[in-house]
Design a protein around this motif. Structure first.
Motif, PDB file in Angstrom:
ATOM      1  N   ASP A  42       0.825  -1.203   0.000  1.00 17.91           N
ATOM      2  CA  ASP A  42       0.000   0.000   0.000  1.00 17.91           C
ATOM      3  C   ASP A  42       0.863   1.258   0.000  1.00 17.91           C
ATOM      4  O   ASP A  42       0.550   2.236  -0.686  1.00 17.91           O
ATOM      5  CB  ASP A  42      -0.934   0.007   1.204  1.00 17.91           C
ATOM      6  N   ARG A  43       1.945   1.244   0.772  1.00 19.95           N
ATOM      7  CA  ARG A  43       2.842   2.404   0.799  1.00 19.95           C
ATOM      8  C   ARG A  43       3.475   2.624  -0.575  1.00 19.95           C
ATOM      9  O   ARG A  43       3.598   3.760  -1.045  1.00 19.95           O
ATOM     10  CB  ARG A  43       3.941   2.204   1.855  1.00 19.95           C
ATOM     11  N   MET A  44       3.870   1.532  -1.227  1.00 15.37           N
ATOM     12  CA  MET A  44       4.473   1.627  -2.548  1.00 15.37           C
ATOM     13  C   MET A  44       3.468   2.171  -3.566  1.00 15.37           C
ATOM     14  O   MET A  44       3.791   3.050  -4.373  1.00 15.37           O
ATOM     15  CB  MET A  44       4.987   0.256  -2.995  1.00 15.37           C
ATOM     16  N   MET A  45       2.222   1.669  -3.522  1.00 11.07           N
ATOM     17  CA  MET A  45       1.209   2.105  -4.468  1.00 11.07           C
ATOM     18  C   MET A  45       0.825   3.561  -4.249  1.00 11.07           C
ATOM     19  O   MET A  45       0.543   4.288  -5.201  1.00 11.07           O
ATOM     20  CB  MET A  45      -0.032   1.210  -4.369  1.00 11.07           C
ATOM     21  N   ASP A  46       0.817   4.008  -2.994  1.00 13.28           N
ATOM     22  CA  ASP A  46       0.488   5.402  -2.700  1.00 13.28           C
ATOM     23  C   ASP A  46       1.493   6.366  -3.327  1.00 13.28           C
ATOM     24  O   ASP A  46       1.179   7.519  -3.616  1.00 13.28           O
ATOM     25  CB  ASP A  46       0.436   5.631  -1.190  1.00 13.28           C
ATOM     26  N   ALA A  47       2.731   5.881  -3.514  1.00 13.28           N
ATOM     27  CA  ALA A  47       3.784   6.735  -4.081  1.00 13.28           C
ATOM     28  C   ALA A  47       3.730   6.783  -5.602  1.00 13.28           C
ATOM     29  O   ALA A  47       4.386   7.628  -6.220  1.00 13.28           O
ATOM     30  CB  ALA A  47       5.158   6.237  -3.633  1.00 13.28           C
ATOM     31  N   LYS A  48       2.936   5.876  -6.226  1.00 11.33           N
ATOM     32  CA  LYS A  48       2.843   5.825  -7.693  1.00 11.33           C
ATOM     33  C   LYS A  48       1.605   6.599  -8.130  1.00 11.33           C
ATOM     34  O   LYS A  48       0.495   6.066  -8.151  1.00 11.33           O
ATOM     35  CB  LYS A  48       2.759   4.381  -8.186  1.00 11.33           C
ATOM     36  N   THR A  49       1.767   7.849  -8.462  1.00  7.99           N
ATOM     37  CA  THR A  49       0.627   8.696  -8.798  1.00  7.99           C
ATOM     38  C   THR A  49       0.646   9.191 -10.241  1.00  7.99           C
ATOM     39  O   THR A  49      -0.324   9.775 -10.712  1.00  7.99           O
ATOM     40  CB  THR A  49       0.584   9.921  -7.867  1.00  7.99           C
ATOM     41  N   GLY A  50       1.744   8.987 -10.956  1.00 10.50           N
ATOM     42  CA  GLY A  50       1.860   9.517 -12.310  1.00 10.50           C
ATOM     43  C   GLY A  50       1.119   8.683 -13.340  1.00 10.50           C
ATOM     44  O   GLY A  50       0.875   7.492 -13.148  1.00 10.50           O
ATOM     45  N   GLU A  51       0.734   9.330 -14.434  1.00 11.77           N
ATOM     46  CA  GLU A  51       0.142   8.660 -15.586  1.00 11.77           C
ATOM     47  C   GLU A  51       0.780   9.222 -16.843  1.00 11.77           C
ATOM     48  O   GLU A  51       1.075  10.414 -16.914  1.00 11.77           O
ATOM     49  CB  GLU A  51      -1.373   8.877 -15.643  1.00 11.77           C
ATOM     50  N   LYS A  52       0.971   8.382 -17.837  1.00  9.94           N
ATOM     51  CA  LYS A  52       1.504   8.832 -19.119  1.00  9.94           C
ATOM     52  C   LYS A  52       1.223   7.774 -20.172  1.00  9.94           C
ATOM     53  O   LYS A  52       1.006   6.592 -19.848  1.00  9.94           O
ATOM     54  CB  LYS A  52       3.019   9.080 -19.035  1.00  9.94           C
ATOM     55  N   GLY A  53       1.213   8.196 -21.406  1.00  4.71           N
ATOM     56  CA  GLY A  53       1.112   7.237 -22.494  1.00  4.71           C
ATOM     57  C   GLY A  53       2.433   6.507 -22.643  1.00  4.71           C
ATOM     58  O   GLY A  53       3.498   7.120 -22.671  1.00  4.71           O
TER      59      GLY A  53
END
Length: 209
Positions: free
Chosen positions: A27-38
């Motif tokens: 959960d801590r790792m996923m919370d840090a992944k907020t970016g989106e890009k093609g």
């Protein structure tokens, strides 16, 4: 540290505590992944499953109501299951363009193969430039690079300069050029452990096409 649940047997309590710790870390790792890009996505390697994986992604896009497109560079002469499914049931969400005329040993005409690949790339550029199309699958384009039908450097330069920020482009086929692998965001290499063709089994519907 997560304490074992005293109401559970000892082995189950240890397992529950271990999984709870793993979930907290995840959960801590996923919370840090907020970016989106093609993404530029490459499926390569000698093993089976490169195109199949690409078409799996196309089906996910369709399930999310995301417009998408397919350009086939080599297998265009084949009547494949994915082609039937997408053109028959999902043509409103997925454009399907079969530009190739078969493998190079079938046409035996390099000039014709180059012309077909170039036409496919022109169509691919048109599709990729359209920001409403969220994913474009360039099926077997790596084979076109391998045989010299297309210039990989030109394709990569286009993707880096003109691909809209949220468009995903998937490039499949064995022997992906190193520059493409380096530039891509996601690269999967399929390895071959065993294949029925070596045992005299021909390509079959539902498995290969």
């Amino acid at each position: 540290m997560t304490e074992p649940d005293a109401t559970l047997p000892e082995d189950e309590a240890r397992h529950a505590a271990k999984m709870a710790k793993k979930k907290a870390a995840r959960d801590r790792m996923m919370d840090a992944k907020t970016g989106e890009k093609g993404l530029i996505i490459v499926h390569t390697g000698p093993g089976k499953g490169k195109s199949s994986s690409g078409f799996g992604m196309i089906m996910r896009c369709i399930a999310h109501q995301m417009p998408c497109a397919v350009v086939q560079f080599i297998k265009g002469a084949w009547d494949t299951g994915e082609r039937r499914l997408l053109t028959t049931h999902f043509s409103d969400l997925c454009q399907f363009h079969s530009m190739g005329e078969g493998f190079t040993w079938e046409t035996q005409d390099k000039a014709r193969d180059i012309a077909a690949a170039e036409a496919g790339w022109r169509k691919a550029q048109e599709l990729i430039r359209d920001p409403s199309i969220r994913m474009v699958l360039l099926d077997e384009i790596n084979i076109a690079f391998r045989y010299g039908y297309l210039d990989a450097a030109e394709v990569l330069a286009f993707l880096q300069a003109e691909k809209p920020p949220m468009t995903h482009v998937v490039l499949t086929g064995r022997g992906a050029p190193e520059a493409l692998v380096e530039a891509a965001d996601l690269v999967t290499e399929m390895t071959q452990v065993k294949h029925p063709f070596r045992a005299g089994i021909k390509a079959q519907p539902g498995v290969e096409f």
